[in-house]
Design an enzyme around this catalytic site. Structure first.
Site, PDB file in Angstrom:
ATOM      1  N   ARG A  16      47.539  34.106  42.577  1.00  0.00           N
ATOM      2  CA  ARG A  16      47.358  35.343  43.567  1.00  0.00           C
ATOM      3  C   ARG A  16      45.636  35.483  43.946  1.00  0.00           C
ATOM      4  O   ARG A  16      45.476  34.913  45.066  1.00  0.00           O
ATOM      5  CB  ARG A  16      47.520  36.706  42.993  1.00  0.00           C
ATOM      6  CG  ARG A  16      47.668  37.867  44.032  1.00  0.00           C
ATOM      7  CD  ARG A  16      46.319  38.594  44.234  1.00  0.00           C
ATOM      8  NE  ARG A  16      45.674  39.005  43.056  1.00  0.00           N
ATOM      9  CZ  ARG A  16      44.581  39.439  43.081  1.00  0.00           C
ATOM     10  NH1 ARG A  16      43.591  39.526  44.033  1.00  0.00           N
ATOM     11  NH2 ARG A  16      43.789  39.755  41.802  1.00  0.00           N
ATOM     12  N   ASP A  17      45.068  35.624  43.039  1.00  0.00           N
ATOM     13  CA  ASP A  17      43.391  35.668  43.355  1.00  0.00           C
ATOM     14  C   ASP A  17      43.087  34.038  43.669  1.00  0.00           C
ATOM     15  O   ASP A  17      42.188  34.066  44.569  1.00  0.00           O
ATOM     16  CB  ASP A  17      42.569  35.988  42.048  1.00  0.00           C
ATOM     17  CG  ASP A  17      41.237  36.668  42.336  1.00  0.00           C
ATOM     18  OD1 ASP A  17      40.893  36.353  43.408  1.00  0.00           O
ATOM     19  OD2 ASP A  17      40.957  37.571  41.720  1.00  0.00           O
ATOM     20  N   HIS A  20      42.410  32.958  47.455  1.00  0.00           N
ATOM     21  CA  HIS A  20      41.122  33.258  48.168  1.00  0.00           C
ATOM     22  C   HIS A  20      40.551  31.800  48.427  1.00  0.00           C
ATOM     23  O   HIS A  20      39.697  31.506  49.291  1.00  0.00           O
ATOM     24  CB  HIS A  20      40.375  33.914  47.600  1.00  0.00           C
ATOM     25  CG  HIS A  20      40.756  35.650  47.561  1.00  0.00           C
ATOM     26  ND1 HIS A  20      40.676  36.434  48.651  1.00  0.00           N
ATOM     27  CD2 HIS A  20      40.999  36.453  46.491  1.00  0.00           C
ATOM     28  CE1 HIS A  20      41.075  37.344  48.505  1.00  0.00           C
ATOM     29  NE2 HIS A  20      41.358  37.865  47.384  1.00  0.00           N
ATOM     30  N   SER A 170      34.775  42.719  40.528  1.00  0.00           N
ATOM     31  CA  SER A 170      35.013  41.977  41.893  1.00  0.00           C
ATOM     32  C   SER A 170      33.897  41.114  42.371  1.00  0.00           C
ATOM     33  O   SER A 170      34.101  40.094  43.120  1.00  0.00           O
ATOM     34  CB  SER A 170      35.324  43.060  42.945  1.00  0.00           C
ATOM     35  OG  SER A 170      36.352  44.042  42.270  1.00  0.00           O
TER      36      SER A 170
END
Length: 338
Positions: A16-17, A20, A170
């Site tokens: 998921r991450d 990016h 983040s």
């Protein structure tokens, strides 16, 4: 280390991450192969999706190579031991997206909100609670809030039904002492619920911060194979697990299987392993979401604007994920002032 080990759950956000890092272009075959390797290593939780979560595939933040439905179905079929997780940002995803994810057999869904906007998670946490899946909440851009503010909003999220609550660094801005203070405060405010820590590596501190989080009482630590993630990447999975084990935390993960999964990630997912670069260091210092990097570089270059100035101005404005349109305004303003 002698004596019984403290258990900690490793939450693998690679699929998921990590999206990016490749502009959300992981295909079904790559998802399946990595999920199988993670499952073989007995990694407890595997998260999958567009980098910005359910419902986020769009021209604004990037179209995914495959749909949410295909990502979830492919990964679900590959997991025999690991639990399947998904992520959603209110505004990108909706309750309809949550229900579709539940229909695909997700075990855990995380709702991500800005550090001081826990109320945005209330309705979605309720949907998940009613659906009978584990609901978690993460407070993003956690460097923008004090430990006391984070504790207040974590407590509210717990009151809304979140079964685990924590923070995302983040922007990769925090240092170990910052993490310790935040995790300690959240743990005291959430009634014994597991506390989550999700680190980014802009300043090279992700593993150290994750260890500090575990030592402060965090029960869930996020990481990605090869550090695959936005900007400078996330906490590197195959590094943080043995570090935690050496420091007395039991992850239940098979070391050789973990290293094999890292090799699969390097072969199938990662064009080049993310490292702190001059631009990601600036992003971390400025306190700006790592995922802004590609868009900043795309816009600043043609405009003749120094992208470092863009990051520091975005940091001054406290830009958060989902505000990519603000980059256009900042670049235009800097170009005009130049």
């Amino acid at each position: 280390m002698t004596g019984p080990k403290t258990g900690v759950v490793i939450y693998d956000a690679t699929l998921r991450d990590g999206q990016h890092a490749v502009r959300h272009q992981l295909g079904a075959t790559a998802l399946r192969r990595y999920a199988e390797a993670a499952d073989a290593a007995r990694i407890p939780v595997v998260e999958v999706g567009h980098g910005n979560g359910l419902g986020a595939s769009s021209l604004q933040v990037g179209m995914a190579a495959v749909s949410d439905d295909e990502m979830l179905a492919t990964t679900r079929a590959a997991l025999r031991h690991s639990r399947l997780a998904a992520f959603m940002l209110p505004g990108w995803g909706s309750s309809t997206d949550l229900r579709r994810a539940v229909a695909h057999g997700v075990d855990i869904v995380r709702i991500g909100v800005h550090a001081t906007e826990s109320s945005l998670a209330e309705r979605h946490l309720g949907v998940l609670r009613d659906a009978g899946v584990e609901a978690q909440c993460v407070l993003m851009m956690s460097h923008l809030a004090s430990p006391e503010e984070l504790a207040e909003h974590a407590g509210q999220a717990a009151g809304y039904g979140a079964q685990a609550v924590g923070i995302m660094d983040s922007a990769g801005h925090l240092l170990p002492a910052d993490v310790t203070a935040r995790i300690t405060a959240i743990g005291a405010a959430t009634g014994g619920r597991p506390v989550i820590f999700h680190g980014h590596n802009n300043l090279g501190m992700a593993v150290a911060n994750s260890l500090a989080a575990a030592q402060a009482g965090a029960g869930i630590i996020d990481a990605c194979a090869r550090g695959f993630g936005a900007g400078a990447g996330n906490t590197q999975l195959e590094v943080v697990v043995p570090v935690l084990e050496r420091c007395g935390f039991d992850t239940g993960i098979d070391l050789y299987g973990l290293l094999d999964a890292a090799d699969v990630a390097e072969r199938e997912l990662v064009p080049s392993a993310p490292v702190p670069t001059p631009m990601s260091i600036v992003s971390g210092l400025a306190g700006v979401f790592s995922g802004f990097k590609h868009r900043v570089l795309e816009l600043a270059g043609p405009a003749g604007v120094d992208p470092r100035d863009v990051f520091f101005e975005l940091g001054r404005r406290q830009a958060v994920a989902g505000q990519e349109d603000l980059i256009v305004d900042v670049v235009a303003q800097l170009k005009e002032s130049r």
